[in-house]
Design an enzyme around this catalytic site. Structure first.
Site, mmCIF file in Angstrom:
data_model
loop_
_atom_site.group_PDB
_atom_site.id
_atom_site.type_symbol
_atom_site.label_atom_id
_atom_site.label_comp_id
_atom_site.label_asym_id
_atom_site.label_seq_id
_atom_site.Cartn_x
_atom_site.Cartn_y
_atom_site.Cartn_z
ATOM 1 N N CYS A 71 0.741 -1.163 0.033
ATOM 2 C CA CYS A 71 -0.013 -0.055 0.077
ATOM 3 C C CYS A 71 0.947 1.373 0.057
ATOM 4 O O CYS A 71 1.576 1.493 0.981
ATOM 5 C CB CYS A 71 -1.057 -0.114 1.223
ATOM 6 S SG CYS A 71 -1.590 1.626 1.336
ATOM 7 N N CYS A 106 0.580 3.229 3.258
ATOM 8 C CA CYS A 106 0.981 2.631 4.323
ATOM 9 C C CYS A 106 2.596 2.843 4.171
ATOM 10 O O CYS A 106 3.423 3.323 5.204
ATOM 11 C CB CYS A 106 1.061 1.335 4.210
ATOM 12 S SG CYS A 106 -0.564 0.799 4.985
ATOM 13 N N HIS A 138 -4.266 0.589 8.368
ATOM 14 C CA HIS A 138 -4.833 0.440 7.001
ATOM 15 C C HIS A 138 -6.108 -0.014 7.078
ATOM 16 O O HIS A 138 -6.653 -1.029 7.732
ATOM 17 C CB HIS A 138 -3.781 -0.691 6.402
ATOM 18 C CG HIS A 138 -4.392 -0.869 5.037
ATOM 19 N ND1 HIS A 138 -3.914 -0.136 3.954
ATOM 20 C CD2 HIS A 138 -5.255 -1.815 4.494
ATOM 21 C CE1 HIS A 138 -4.547 -0.310 2.758
ATOM 22 N NE2 HIS A 138 -5.260 -1.459 2.946
ATOM 23 N N ASN A 163 -13.341 9.720 -1.116
ATOM 24 C CA ASN A 163 -13.909 8.867 -2.391
ATOM 25 C C ASN A 163 -14.069 7.453 -1.956
ATOM 26 O O ASN A 163 -13.011 6.828 -1.281
ATOM 27 C CB ASN A 163 -13.090 9.297 -3.388
ATOM 28 C CG ASN A 163 -13.259 10.521 -3.888
ATOM 29 O OD1 ASN A 163 -14.334 11.281 -3.984
ATOM 30 N ND2 ASN A 163 -11.972 11.126 -4.485
ATOM 31 N N GLY A 216 -14.149 7.616 -8.063
ATOM 32 C CA GLY A 216 -12.984 7.856 -8.531
ATOM 33 C C GLY A 216 -11.986 7.558 -7.538
ATOM 34 O O GLY A 216 -10.731 8.269 -7.430
ATOM 35 N N HIS A 232 -6.143 3.158 0.382
ATOM 36 C CA HIS A 232 -5.862 3.225 1.846
ATOM 37 C C HIS A 232 -6.819 4.470 2.278
ATOM 38 O O HIS A 232 -6.534 5.401 1.611
ATOM 39 C CB HIS A 232 -4.755 3.563 2.055
ATOM 40 C CG HIS A 232 -4.065 3.781 3.502
ATOM 41 N ND1 HIS A 232 -3.130 2.880 4.174
ATOM 42 C CD2 HIS A 232 -4.519 4.650 4.382
ATOM 43 C CE1 HIS A 232 -2.977 3.410 5.507
ATOM 44 N NE2 HIS A 232 -3.847 4.451 5.663
ATOM 45 N N HIS A 236 -8.669 7.872 2.859
ATOM 46 C CA HIS A 236 -7.968 9.119 2.798
ATOM 47 C C HIS A 236 -9.106 10.286 2.651
ATOM 48 O O HIS A 236 -9.846 9.941 2.057
ATOM 49 C CB HIS A 236 -6.763 9.241 1.749
ATOM 50 C CG HIS A 236 -7.023 8.989 0.572
ATOM 51 N ND1 HIS A 236 -7.072 7.704 0.084
ATOM 52 C CD2 HIS A 236 -7.592 9.821 -0.623
ATOM 53 C CE1 HIS A 236 -7.670 7.881 -1.232
ATOM 54 N NE2 HIS A 236 -7.786 8.882 -1.639
ATOM 55 N N HIS A 252 -9.254 14.113 1.409
ATOM 56 C CA HIS A 252 -8.854 15.213 1.047
ATOM 57 C C HIS A 252 -9.098 16.469 1.668
ATOM 58 O O HIS A 252 -10.365 16.579 2.051
ATOM 59 C CB HIS A 252 -9.240 15.442 -0.409
ATOM 60 C CG HIS A 252 -8.988 14.285 -1.254
ATOM 61 N ND1 HIS A 252 -8.021 14.199 -2.539
ATOM 62 C CD2 HIS A 252 -9.544 13.071 -1.495
ATOM 63 C CE1 HIS A 252 -8.026 13.207 -2.957
ATOM 64 N NE2 HIS A 252 -9.008 12.297 -2.681
HETATM 65 P P1 DGP Z 1 -8.393 9.377 -4.791
HETATM 66 O O1 DGP Z 1 -8.736 9.654 -6.065
HETATM 67 O O2 DGP Z 1 -9.515 9.999 -3.725
HETATM 68 O O3 DGP Z 1 -8.147 8.094 -4.236
HETATM 69 O O4 DGP Z 1 -7.227 10.268 -4.317
HETATM 70 C C1 DGP Z 1 -5.870 9.839 -4.344
HETATM 71 C C2 DGP Z 1 -4.980 10.781 -4.053
HETATM 72 O O5 DGP Z 1 -3.558 10.353 -3.868
HETATM 73 C C3 DGP Z 1 -4.762 11.478 -5.577
HETATM 74 O O6 DGP Z 1 -5.272 12.922 -5.169
HETATM 75 C C4 DGP Z 1 -3.290 11.631 -5.778
HETATM 76 C C5 DGP Z 1 -2.830 11.403 -4.456
HETATM 77 N N1 DGP Z 1 -1.613 10.240 -4.477
HETATM 78 C C6 DGP Z 1 -1.118 9.334 -5.243
HETATM 79 N N2 DGP Z 1 -0.328 8.857 -5.098
HETATM 80 C C7 DGP Z 1 0.549 9.663 -4.274
HETATM 81 C C8 DGP Z 1 1.732 9.612 -3.759
HETATM 82 O O7 DGP Z 1 2.842 8.922 -4.015
HETATM 83 N N3 DGP Z 1 2.004 10.929 -2.936
HETATM 84 C C9 DGP Z 1 1.170 11.856 -2.595
HETATM 85 N N4 DGP Z 1 1.674 12.652 -1.874
HETATM 86 N N5 DGP Z 1 -0.101 11.827 -3.143
HETATM 87 C C10 DGP Z 1 -0.417 10.836 -4.132
#
Ligand code: DGP
Length: 113
Positions: free
Chosen positions: A4, A7, A46, A86, A92, A97, A99, A101
């Site tokens: 992940c 993680c 996680h 989301n 989308g 994991h 999260h 925004h």
């Molecule tokens: P979602 O589409 O809701 O699953 O948002 C995932 C978000 O994670 C997307 O806005 C881009 C961000 N993201 C993906 N990979 C990485 C990473 O390696 N580092 C960081 N800082 N953000 C990431």
């Protein structure tokens, strides 16, 4: 979870720009910002999405306490911000994991399609 990405960010094996951290929660800058301020807040435990996380509601509370602590210290609560999570394909979700925004730093348009 070993494969992940979030993680690994929480462990520090993948670098990130951290804005907030305590024992349970991490806040860091989104790699693909959709607004002037675009952060992600995660619980270090996680889970795949909010419905999974809801099995341990205390974890949801801990993430939101982290968001409150950070946004107050950064003054974001004065101007306003948005919290979005989301779940699944049609919303989308791209990282599995849970999260949240945290988006702000500018006027945000009406949320929707
Ligand atoms: P979602 O589409 O809701 O699953 O948002 C995932 C978000 O994670 C997307 O806005 C881009 C961000 N993201 C993906 N990979 C990485 C990473 O390696 N580092 C960081 N800082 N953000 C990431």
């Amino acid at each position: 979870m070993s494969d992940c990405i979030f993680c690994k960010i929480a462990e520090g094996s993948i670098p990130s720009t951290k804005v907030f951290e305590n024992e349970n929660v991490l806040g860091f800058v989104d790699l693909h910002p959709q607004a002037k301020i675009h952060l992600l807040f995660i619980h270090k435990n996680h889970t795949v999405d909010i419905n999974d996380m809801a099995a341990n509601p205390v974890h949801i509370g801990e993430v939101f306490q982290g968001i409150a602590e950070y946004t107050k210290s950064a003054g974001l609560d004065k101007t306003g911000f948005r919290v979005v999570t989301n779940l699944g394909r049609e919303a989308g979700q791209s990282v599995f994991h849970t999260h949240f925004h945290v988006v702000g730093g500018e006027h945000l348009g009406h949320f929707g399609r």
